[in-house]
Scaffold this motif. Structure first.
Motif, PDB file in Angstrom:
ATOM      1  N   ILE A 190     -15.789  -4.699  -3.902  1.00 34.43           N
ATOM      2  CA  ILE A 190     -15.171  -3.797  -4.875  1.00 34.43           C
ATOM      3  C   ILE A 190     -13.708  -3.546  -4.515  1.00 34.43           C
ATOM      4  N   PHE A 191     -13.450  -3.319  -3.218  1.00 34.15           N
ATOM      5  CA  PHE A 191     -12.071  -3.078  -2.765  1.00 34.15           C
ATOM      6  C   PHE A 191     -11.181  -4.277  -3.061  1.00 34.15           C
ATOM      7  N   PHE A 192     -11.645  -5.484  -2.749  1.00 37.06           N
ATOM      8  CA  PHE A 192     -10.848  -6.681  -2.992  1.00 37.06           C
ATOM      9  C   PHE A 192     -10.613  -6.886  -4.492  1.00 37.06           C
ATOM     10  N   SER A 193     -11.626  -6.601  -5.314  1.00 39.67           N
ATOM     11  CA  SER A 193     -11.463  -6.751  -6.760  1.00 39.67           C
ATOM     12  C   SER A 193     -10.416  -5.789  -7.302  1.00 39.67           C
ATOM     13  N   VAL A 194     -10.443  -4.547  -6.821  1.00 38.30           N
ATOM     14  CA  VAL A 194      -9.435  -3.564  -7.241  1.00 38.30           C
ATOM     15  C   VAL A 194      -8.048  -4.000  -6.786  1.00 38.30           C
ATOM     16  N   LEU A 195      -7.951  -4.521  -5.571  1.00 40.46           N
ATOM     17  CA  LEU A 195      -6.662  -4.972  -5.048  1.00 40.46           C
ATOM     18  C   LEU A 195      -6.133  -6.168  -5.841  1.00 40.46           C
ATOM     19  N   ILE A 196      -7.030  -7.060  -6.249  1.00 41.71           N
ATOM     20  CA  ILE A 196      -6.613  -8.194  -7.084  1.00 41.71           C
ATOM     21  C   ILE A 196      -6.060  -7.695  -8.413  1.00 41.71           C
ATOM     22  N   ALA A 197      -6.778  -6.763  -9.041  1.00 41.96           N
ATOM     23  CA  ALA A 197      -6.324  -6.223 -10.321  1.00 41.96           C
ATOM     24  C   ALA A 197      -4.972  -5.524 -10.171  1.00 41.96           C
ATOM     25  N   TRP A 198      -4.810  -4.758  -9.081  1.00 37.82           N
ATOM     26  CA  TRP A 198      -3.543  -4.037  -8.868  1.00 37.82           C
ATOM     27  C   TRP A 198      -2.383  -4.992  -8.642  1.00 37.82           C
ATOM     28  N   SER A 199      -2.550  -5.985  -7.770  1.00 38.51           N
ATOM     29  CA  SER A 199      -1.462  -6.909  -7.467  1.00 38.51           C
ATOM     30  C   SER A 199      -1.106  -7.754  -8.694  1.00 38.51           C
ATOM     31  N   SER A 200      -2.124  -8.156  -9.461  1.00 37.66           N
ATOM     32  CA  SER A 200      -1.846  -8.938 -10.668  1.00 37.66           C
ATOM     33  C   SER A 200      -1.133  -8.093 -11.709  1.00 37.66           C
ATOM     34  N   GLY A 201      -1.563  -6.829 -11.856  1.00 37.15           N
ATOM     35  CA  GLY A 201      -0.864  -5.927 -12.767  1.00 37.15           C
ATOM     36  C   GLY A 201       0.576  -5.695 -12.353  1.00 37.15           C
ATOM     37  N   THR A 202       0.816  -5.594 -11.045  1.00 39.86           N
ATOM     38  CA  THR A 202       2.177  -5.432 -10.542  1.00 39.86           C
ATOM     39  C   THR A 202       3.043  -6.631 -10.892  1.00 39.86           C
ATOM     40  N   MET A 203       2.494  -7.834 -10.691  1.00 36.72           N
ATOM     41  CA  MET A 203       3.251  -9.042 -11.035  1.00 36.72           C
ATOM     42  C   MET A 203       3.587  -9.088 -12.507  1.00 36.72           C
ATOM     43  N   ILE A 204       2.626  -8.739 -13.346  1.00 35.54           N
ATOM     44  CA  ILE A 204       2.851  -8.793 -14.795  1.00 35.54           C
ATOM     45  C   ILE A 204       3.921  -7.790 -15.217  1.00 35.54           C
ATOM     46  N   MET A 205       3.885  -6.593 -14.628  1.00 34.41           N
ATOM     47  CA  MET A 205       4.896  -5.584 -14.951  1.00 34.41           C
ATOM     48  C   MET A 205       6.293  -6.039 -14.541  1.00 34.41           C
ATOM     49  N   ILE A 206       6.401  -6.642 -13.346  1.00 37.63           N
ATOM     50  CA  ILE A 206       7.704  -7.120 -12.876  1.00 37.63           C
ATOM     51  C   ILE A 206       8.224  -8.234 -13.779  1.00 37.63           C
ATOM     52  N   LEU A 207       7.335  -9.166 -14.142  1.00 40.23           N
ATOM     53  CA  LEU A 207       7.752 -10.255 -15.022  1.00 40.23           C
ATOM     54  C   LEU A 207       8.145  -9.740 -16.401  1.00 40.23           C
ATOM     55  N   TYR A 208       7.431  -8.732 -16.874  1.00 39.30           N
ATOM     56  CA  TYR A 208       7.754  -8.166 -18.190  1.00 39.30           C
ATOM     57  C   TYR A 208       9.125  -7.484 -18.168  1.00 39.30           C
ATOM     58  N   ARG A 209       9.411  -6.716 -17.106  1.00 38.60           N
ATOM     59  CA  ARG A 209      10.718  -6.057 -17.007  1.00 38.60           C
ATOM     60  C   ARG A 209      11.837  -7.091 -16.903  1.00 38.60           C
ATOM     61  N   HIS A 210      11.572  -8.169 -16.151  1.00 44.68           N
ATOM     62  CA  HIS A 210      12.578  -9.222 -16.039  1.00 44.68           C
ATOM     63  C   HIS A 210      12.813  -9.894 -17.388  1.00 44.68           C
TER      64      HIS A 210
END
Length: 298
Positions: free
Chosen positions: A189-209
């Protein structure tokens, strides 16, 4: 019922074939072409994901396929416990290293957006040690669970038998259930949440760029889809596929653990979904990392 049995046999056969061909092809590709000092950090991570997927396909897909074709109870208690141990090690390593890949990608992108320019170099230097640690932790944690099951196999507390068709084990011990939840379910569960968080972070950064360079992409000179959009789509496809299959598999395994009367459809769907990402994940990764043309020789 005969029709559905035939469909299940075909699906299992396709999963094993695609899983072995996809994962082994990528492993051969890396071993033949990429064992050199220029090996990329992500390539090293992907090699270990493929290796864990092979473990899952062989330990889960092969016994279930043989059982689907009529070969029942061909493993004794020790063999059954060992196969389950390999399944859990492969699953734990696959989830943890996929999480590590997602976090490493996030660090790589954040490196370009922040002043911490040495983070990418530090992450690349510790990849080998981190992967070794993840393998060691998965083997050790699941080994504790394996030893406990073998020691307690004749205990009176083990009152219920779980049938896997190719073998069966005795379960329903409160301590073993607690160990499984604490050592296996919670980290997943922890790893799944971390995957979702890191992927969401990447998407937000790419969207702002993308928003900052919108005037470039909207000019008549550039008619193609922006690199940010392509990267975002690839990340979404990869993480959504991983989380969807593994989350569904985890929910089904939880239902099976809690229910005393196991429905045949519930067991079958759980076995099929547990093989989906290890079998079809390599083809998603081929598209995600754009090395499909280089596999032409294989």
């Amino acid at each position: 019922m005969e029709f559905w049995n035939m469909i299940i046999k075909i699906i299992f056969s396709l999963q094993i074939t695609s899983g072995i061909l996809g994962n082994v092809s990528l492993l051969i590709y890396y071993l033949v072409y990429y064992i050199k000092p220029t090996l990329k950090p992500t390539d090293l991570i992907l090699m270990h994901i493929m290796a864990s997927n092979v473990l899952i396909v062989l330990s889960t897909g092969v016994p279930n396929t043989l059982a689907a074709f009529g070969l029942k109870k061909f493993l004794n208690y020790f063999g059954c416990t060992l196969v389950l141990y390999i399944q859990r090690v492969g699953r734990s390593v696959s989830i943890s290293i996929t999480c590590f890949l997602s976090v490493f990608q996030a660090i790589t992108i954040i490196h370009k957006e922040s002043c911490l320019k040495d983070q990418k170099v530090k992450a690349a230097n510790c990849i080998g040690c981190s992967i070794f640690l993840l393998w060691a932790l998965s083997i050790f944690i699941n080994f504790i669970f394996l030893v406990y099951i073998l020691v307690k196999r004749n205990s009176k507390n083990m009152t219920r038998t779980r049938d896997f068709e190719y073998c069966s084990t005795r379960v329903n011990d409160n301590i073993s259930d607690s160990l499984y939840v604490a050592l296996v379910v919670c980290p997943e569960i922890f790893f799944s949440v971390l995957i979702a968080w890191s992927s969401g972070t990447m998407i937000m950064i790419l969207y702002r760029h993308k928003q900052r360079v919108q005037h470039i992409h909207s000019s008549p000179v550039s008619r193609r889809i922006s690199p940010e959009s392509r990267a975002t789509r690839k990340i979404l496809v990869l993480v959504c596929t991983f989380l969807a299959f593994y989350t569904l598999s985890s929910v089904l395994q939880g239902c099976i653990s809690l229910l005393y009367n196991h429905n045949w459809w519930l067991l079958t769907i759980n076995r099929l979904t547990s093989l989906c990402f290890p079998s079809f994940g390599p083809f998603i990764l081929m598209r995600h990392y754009s090395f499909m043309p280089r596999l032409s020789l294989i």
